[in-house]
Motif scaffolding. Structure first.
Motif, PDB file in Angstrom:
ATOM      1  N   VAL A 367       0.799  -1.571  -0.013  1.00 29.47           N
ATOM      2  CA  VAL A 367       0.080  -0.511   0.322  1.00 29.47           C
ATOM      3  C   VAL A 367       1.308   0.635   0.256  1.00 29.47           C
ATOM      4  O   VAL A 367       1.036   2.122  -0.840  1.00 29.47           O
ATOM      5  CB  VAL A 367      -0.778   0.181   1.423  1.00 29.47           C
ATOM      6  CG1 VAL A 367      -1.780   1.189   1.571  1.00 29.47           C
ATOM      7  CG2 VAL A 367      -2.007  -0.788   1.139  1.00 29.47           C
ATOM      8  N   LYS A 368       1.910   1.214   1.307  1.00 30.55           N
ATOM      9  CA  LYS A 368       2.952   2.625   1.171  1.00 30.55           C
ATOM     10  C   LYS A 368       3.243   2.562  -0.361  1.00 30.55           C
ATOM     11  O   LYS A 368       4.073   3.976  -1.071  1.00 30.55           O
ATOM     12  CB  LYS A 368       4.046   1.818   1.298  1.00 30.55           C
ATOM     13  CG  LYS A 368       3.363   2.130   3.525  1.00 30.55           C
ATOM     14  CD  LYS A 368       3.257   3.329   3.637  1.00 30.55           C
ATOM     15  CE  LYS A 368       4.150   4.197   3.968  1.00 30.55           C
ATOM     16  NZ  LYS A 368       4.508   4.972   4.365  1.00 30.55           N
ATOM     17  N   ALA A 369       3.372   1.240  -1.441  1.00 37.26           N
ATOM     18  CA  ALA A 369       4.330   1.527  -2.692  1.00 37.26           C
ATOM     19  C   ALA A 369       3.359   2.416  -3.128  1.00 37.26           C
ATOM     20  O   ALA A 369       3.469   2.911  -4.428  1.00 37.26           O
ATOM     21  CB  ALA A 369       4.340   0.634  -2.830  1.00 37.26           C
ATOM     22  N   TYR A 370       2.438   3.255  -3.192  1.00 37.66           N
ATOM     23  CA  TYR A 370       1.201   3.504  -4.109  1.00 37.66           C
ATOM     24  C   TYR A 370       1.454   4.686  -3.263  1.00 37.66           C
ATOM     25  O   TYR A 370       0.948   5.823  -3.516  1.00 37.66           O
ATOM     26  CB  TYR A 370      -0.456   3.140  -4.482  1.00 37.66           C
ATOM     27  CG  TYR A 370      -0.026   1.221  -5.013  1.00 37.66           C
ATOM     28  CD1 TYR A 370      -0.548   2.067  -6.165  1.00 37.66           C
ATOM     29  CD2 TYR A 370       0.257   0.459  -5.212  1.00 37.66           C
ATOM     30  CE1 TYR A 370       0.152   1.470  -7.780  1.00 37.66           C
ATOM     31  CE2 TYR A 370       0.456  -0.544  -5.984  1.00 37.66           C
ATOM     32  CZ  TYR A 370      -0.640  -0.145  -7.199  1.00 37.66           C
ATOM     33  OH  TYR A 370       0.412  -0.916  -8.478  1.00 37.66           O
ATOM     34  N   LEU A 371       1.286   4.984  -1.991  1.00 42.57           N
ATOM     35  CA  LEU A 371       0.749   6.030  -1.093  1.00 42.57           C
ATOM     36  C   LEU A 371       1.593   7.366  -1.443  1.00 42.57           C
ATOM     37  O   LEU A 371       1.645   8.518  -1.238  1.00 42.57           O
ATOM     38  CB  LEU A 371       0.583   5.570   0.562  1.00 42.57           C
ATOM     39  CG  LEU A 371      -0.584   7.134   1.272  1.00 42.57           C
ATOM     40  CD1 LEU A 371      -1.772   6.670   1.013  1.00 42.57           C
ATOM     41  CD2 LEU A 371      -0.675   5.884   2.767  1.00 42.57           C
ATOM     42  N   ASP A 372       2.549   6.868  -1.297  1.00 38.94           N
ATOM     43  CA  ASP A 372       3.946   7.730  -1.392  1.00 38.94           C
ATOM     44  C   ASP A 372       3.722   8.302  -2.899  1.00 38.94           C
ATOM     45  O   ASP A 372       3.543   9.577  -2.350  1.00 38.94           O
ATOM     46  CB  ASP A 372       5.520   7.199  -1.002  1.00 38.94           C
ATOM     47  CG  ASP A 372       5.217   7.020  -0.093  1.00 38.94           C
ATOM     48  OD1 ASP A 372       5.071   7.435   1.072  1.00 38.94           O
ATOM     49  OD2 ASP A 372       6.110   5.642   0.419  1.00 38.94           O
ATOM     50  N   PRO A 373       3.878   7.426  -3.948  1.00 40.20           N
ATOM     51  CA  PRO A 373       4.151   8.075  -5.643  1.00 40.20           C
ATOM     52  C   PRO A 373       2.696   9.104  -5.176  1.00 40.20           C
ATOM     53  O   PRO A 373       2.410  10.528  -5.556  1.00 40.20           O
ATOM     54  CB  PRO A 373       3.790   7.242  -6.549  1.00 40.20           C
ATOM     55  CG  PRO A 373       3.540   6.250  -5.574  1.00 40.20           C
ATOM     56  CD  PRO A 373       3.279   6.076  -4.545  1.00 40.20           C
ATOM     57  N   ILE A 374       1.389   8.838  -4.596  1.00 40.28           N
ATOM     58  CA  ILE A 374       0.212   9.557  -4.703  1.00 40.28           C
ATOM     59  C   ILE A 374       0.304  11.309  -3.926  1.00 40.28           C
ATOM     60  O   ILE A 374      -0.144  11.665  -4.921  1.00 40.28           O
ATOM     61  CB  ILE A 374      -1.013   9.201  -4.335  1.00 40.28           C
ATOM     62  CG1 ILE A 374      -1.740   7.552  -4.898  1.00 40.28           C
ATOM     63  CG2 ILE A 374      -2.699   9.682  -3.994  1.00 40.28           C
ATOM     64  CD1 ILE A 374      -2.792   7.180  -4.836  1.00 40.28           C
ATOM     65  N   ASP A 375       0.879  10.973  -2.925  1.00 48.65           N
ATOM     66  CA  ASP A 375       1.260  11.796  -2.560  1.00 48.65           C
ATOM     67  C   ASP A 375       2.451  12.954  -2.803  1.00 48.65           C
ATOM     68  O   ASP A 375       2.492  14.231  -2.563  1.00 48.65           O
ATOM     69  CB  ASP A 375       1.781  11.592  -0.609  1.00 48.65           C
ATOM     70  CG  ASP A 375       2.210  12.562   0.186  1.00 48.65           C
ATOM     71  OD1 ASP A 375       1.109  13.577   0.135  1.00 48.65           O
ATOM     72  OD2 ASP A 375       3.088  12.928   0.813  1.00 48.65           O
ATOM     73  N   ALA A 376       3.079  12.011  -3.255  1.00 47.07           N
ATOM     74  CA  ALA A 376       4.510  12.939  -3.636  1.00 47.07           C
ATOM     75  C   ALA A 376       3.733  13.850  -5.104  1.00 47.07           C
ATOM     76  O   ALA A 376       4.042  14.860  -5.494  1.00 47.07           O
ATOM     77  CB  ALA A 376       5.348  12.486  -4.877  1.00 47.07           C
ATOM     78  N   ALA A 377       2.402  13.463  -6.101  1.00 50.95           N
ATOM     79  CA  ALA A 377       1.818  13.427  -7.467  1.00 50.95           C
ATOM     80  C   ALA A 377       1.152  14.829  -6.689  1.00 50.95           C
ATOM     81  O   ALA A 377       1.037  16.070  -7.147  1.00 50.95           O
ATOM     82  CB  ALA A 377       1.589  12.609  -7.644  1.00 50.95           C
ATOM     83  N   ILE A 378       0.718  15.030  -5.690  1.00 49.40           N
ATOM     84  CA  ILE A 378      -0.390  16.142  -5.478  1.00 49.40           C
ATOM     85  C   ILE A 378       0.522  17.344  -5.059  1.00 49.40           C
ATOM     86  O   ILE A 378      -0.328  18.306  -5.336  1.00 49.40           O
ATOM     87  CB  ILE A 378      -2.063  15.513  -4.203  1.00 49.40           C
ATOM     88  CG1 ILE A 378      -3.303  16.538  -4.424  1.00 49.40           C
ATOM     89  CG2 ILE A 378      -1.039  15.274  -2.873  1.00 49.40           C
ATOM     90  CD1 ILE A 378      -3.273  16.896  -5.318  1.00 49.40           C
ATOM     91  N   SER A 379       1.766  16.908  -4.611  1.00 48.33           N
ATOM     92  CA  SER A 379       2.475  17.819  -3.900  1.00 48.33           C
ATOM     93  C   SER A 379       3.118  18.532  -4.434  1.00 48.33           C
ATOM     94  O   SER A 379       3.030  19.818  -5.147  1.00 48.33           O
ATOM     95  CB  SER A 379       3.521  17.152  -2.547  1.00 48.33           C
ATOM     96  OG  SER A 379       3.101  16.361  -1.737  1.00 48.33           O
ATOM     97  N   ALA A 380       2.910  18.059  -5.489  1.00 48.71           N
ATOM     98  CA  ALA A 380       3.784  18.589  -6.630  1.00 48.71           C
ATOM     99  C   ALA A 380       2.807  18.943  -7.703  1.00 48.71           C
ATOM    100  O   ALA A 380       2.641  19.042  -8.450  1.00 48.71           O
ATOM    101  CB  ALA A 380       4.695  17.676  -7.282  1.00 48.71           C
ATOM    102  N   ASP A 381       2.889  20.313  -7.150  1.00 46.25           N
ATOM    103  CA  ASP A 381       1.566  21.145  -7.649  1.00 46.25           C
ATOM    104  C   ASP A 381       0.540  20.476  -8.407  1.00 46.25           C
ATOM    105  O   ASP A 381      -0.151  21.200  -9.457  1.00 46.25           O
ATOM    106  CB  ASP A 381       2.383  21.986  -9.171  1.00 46.25           C
ATOM    107  CG  ASP A 381       1.786  23.471  -9.728  1.00 46.25           C
ATOM    108  OD1 ASP A 381       0.678  23.993  -8.972  1.00 46.25           O
ATOM    109  OD2 ASP A 381       2.033  23.322 -10.410  1.00 46.25           O
ATOM    110  N   LEU A 382      -0.579  19.855  -7.225  1.00 39.05           N
ATOM    111  CA  LEU A 382      -1.202  18.816  -7.847  1.00 39.05           C
ATOM    112  C   LEU A 382      -1.696  18.274  -8.971  1.00 39.05           C
ATOM    113  O   LEU A 382      -2.266  18.780  -9.941  1.00 39.05           O
ATOM    114  CB  LEU A 382      -2.637  19.797  -7.969  1.00 39.05           C
ATOM    115  CG  LEU A 382      -2.586  21.609  -6.676  1.00 39.05           C
ATOM    116  CD1 LEU A 382      -4.089  22.341  -7.596  1.00 39.05           C
ATOM    117  CD2 LEU A 382      -2.634  20.698  -5.626  1.00 39.05           C
TER     118      LEU A 382
END
Ligand code: AMP
Ligand code: ZN
Length: 490
Positions: A367-382
């Protein structure tokens, strides 16, 4: 518990990505809202879906926000000019309705579309017409500070007195003062100067009119946003959003008058965020060609509002996006596949924040393998397209258990707002139905088809093509038969 990656947003003020740091425990967010003089079209949906994504991102990071979204029911003149007629008054004359009826009708249409698109309600929806006394006070203050001059057509803001005028627009100030505005206003000192108050012309009584120290008239367009935002969010606040067109004029003028009014040497608002254009059929549809499609047209053609939301989020808010019925059709097919898979996983857990998600994920590495990239994506200017891609990938990933997929779906939906937890497949599968078009729309379509027949008769192929593009955008399929053209929704 962490807040994950640093949230970074692209600030139009300076045109760069910046770390977002709130200046208060609740972030003040002001979004320029609709001018309620006609049905909002598909392009008008983009700024609000974008602002909604921003709010979801703030919530995800555990940052409370308070959003004010104004309803412009007075003050916005045709062609964004200083001296033209008010858009609502023109609409009232055209539709033989009162300005109040016009405002009520199209405000309601706006709210219906927002609800259909699952845009979370703002905290406040101030109406410009309810703030005119405060706007007059604001202009009086600017006058007493020496920022204004009076002409027969109104009270003007002297932009040469505003030191940083046009910074937001990266304007060459001298060039702007001479160049950008085409409208000629008798006596205006610089072309960039703008009306704070628009005086009534002698013998031409306005429908919406107020008395002021400068006589009867109506406020200038830019005033409302400065006055209502400061009134409801305080003198300074963190984020101001709008369509990219506002970066050139409306927001430039809001900044000039607000910073003059406050006079504290501080930037008025810290972050300015702008969504790019939705190009409707590659902007081929000139206004004269026909009506611009709206959400109800998509729904009549069998597409679900969530398919349009998905289509919007499939592009980054700062990229231009091409609307075509085929592209929304493809988004609808994607949505159908997503719902078909997610339905089997329901109920989804309630997730709003990264902290919620982390608590539910525990130390499950898949699950973390998805959570981290999703958080990175929203953090990178949505970066919503990346979140969508992660969601689709997770639903095919054998390394994830059902409960892992359930959690990733809930996480993605906290940010994307596609109603993955509740949308029914049969809702997404409804058919095109001419019966659900409004009578006005049917009449417009028939008028366009008649014009097309005439244009073809006159061998005016350019006009016939233009009309075809307008009909295509409305999902209208025309077939020529020996008895004349017949049409249906594709
Ligand atoms: P209006 O109702 O004309 O004041 O516009 C409401 C909002 O829609 C503004 O923020 C505009 O910048 C935005 N807007 C208008 N047309 C488009 C479009 N085609 N694409 C994206 N945003 C748009
Ligand atoms: Zn505004």
């Amino acid at each position: 518990m962490t807040n994950g990656q640093q949230l970074r947003l692209y600030n139009s003020l300076g045109r760069r990505l910046e770390d977002f740091t709130p200046s208060a425990s609740t972030v003040g967010l002001y979004s320029c809202g609709p001018t309620v003089y006609s049905f909002p079209h598909l392009g008008n949906m983009r700024p609000y879906v974008f602002a909604d994504t921003l709010r979801r991102a703030l919530t995800w990071k555990g940052i409370p926000s308070r959003q004010v979204l104004n309803i412009t029911d007075v003050g916005h003149a045709v062609a964004d000019s200083d001296t033209g007629e008010d858009k609502l008054e023109v609409a009232a004359a055209r539709e033989l309705r009162s300005v109040e009826e016009i405002a009520a009708r199209y405000t309601e249409a706006f709210f219906e579309d927002m609800a259909a698109l699952n845009v979370q309600p703002a905290d406040e929806y101030p109406r410009a017409s309810a703030y005119v006394p405060q706007m007059i006070d604001f202009a009086v203050q600017l006058e007493s500070l020496g920022y204004t001059y009076l002409l027969p057509s109104g009270l003007y803001f002297d932009t040469s007195k505003s030191p940083g005028y046009g910074t937001l627009a990266l304007m060459d100030i001298a060039g702007q003062r001479e160049g950008i505005r085409v409208e000629h206003v008798e006596g205006r000192r610089h072309k960039s100067d703008f009306a704070l108050w628009r005086s009534e012309e002698p013998g031409k009584r306005r429908v919406m009119r107020w008395d002021s120290p400068w006589g009867w008239g109506a406020p200038g367009w830019h005033l409302e946003c400065s006055v209502m935002s400061m009134g409801l969010l305080g003198a300074h606040f963190d984020i101001h959003t709008g369509g990219v067109d506002h970066r050139q004029l409306h927001h430039v003028n809001e900044i000039a008058q607000s910073e003059a009014y406050l006079g504290d040497g501080q930037p008025w608002v810290r972050y300015w965020l702008h969504n790019e254009w939705l190009l409707i059929d590659s902007a081929k549809i000139a206004k004269s060609a026909g009506p611009v499609p709206r959400l109800a047209d998509l729904v009549a053609a069998g597409q679900h509002p969530m398919a349009f939301r998905l289509f919007l989020l499939g592009g980054h808010y700062r990229s231009q996006l091409d609307f075509t019925p085929a592209a929304v059709g493809a988004a609808q097919a994607t949505l159908r596949r997503l719902i078909a898979r997610v339905e089997a996983l329901r109920p989804l857990p309630v997730v709003e924040t990264l902290a919620d998600a982390e608590a539910l994920a525990g130390d499950n590495p898949a699950v973390k393998a998805y959570l981290d990239p999703i958080d990175a994506a929203i953090s990178a200017d949505l970066a919503t397209p990346k979140i969508l891609a992660s969601l689709q990938e997770s639903l095919r990933d054998p390394a994830l258990t059902d409960s892992g997929q359930r959690l990733v779906a809930a996480v993605a939906d906290a940010l994307l707002g596609l109603r993955l937890g509740s949308l029914e497949l049969r809702e997404v599968e409804h058919r095109a139905s001419v019966a659900s078009l409004s009578a006005d729309r049917v009449a417009q379509i028939e008028q366009l088809i008649a014009e097309r027949t005439q244009a073809r008769g006159e061998k005016n192929w350019a006009r016939a093509d233009e009309i075809r593009a307008a009909l295509d955008a409305l999902n209208v399929q025309v077939t020529d038969t020996p008895n004349g053209p017949v049409w249906e929704l594709r």
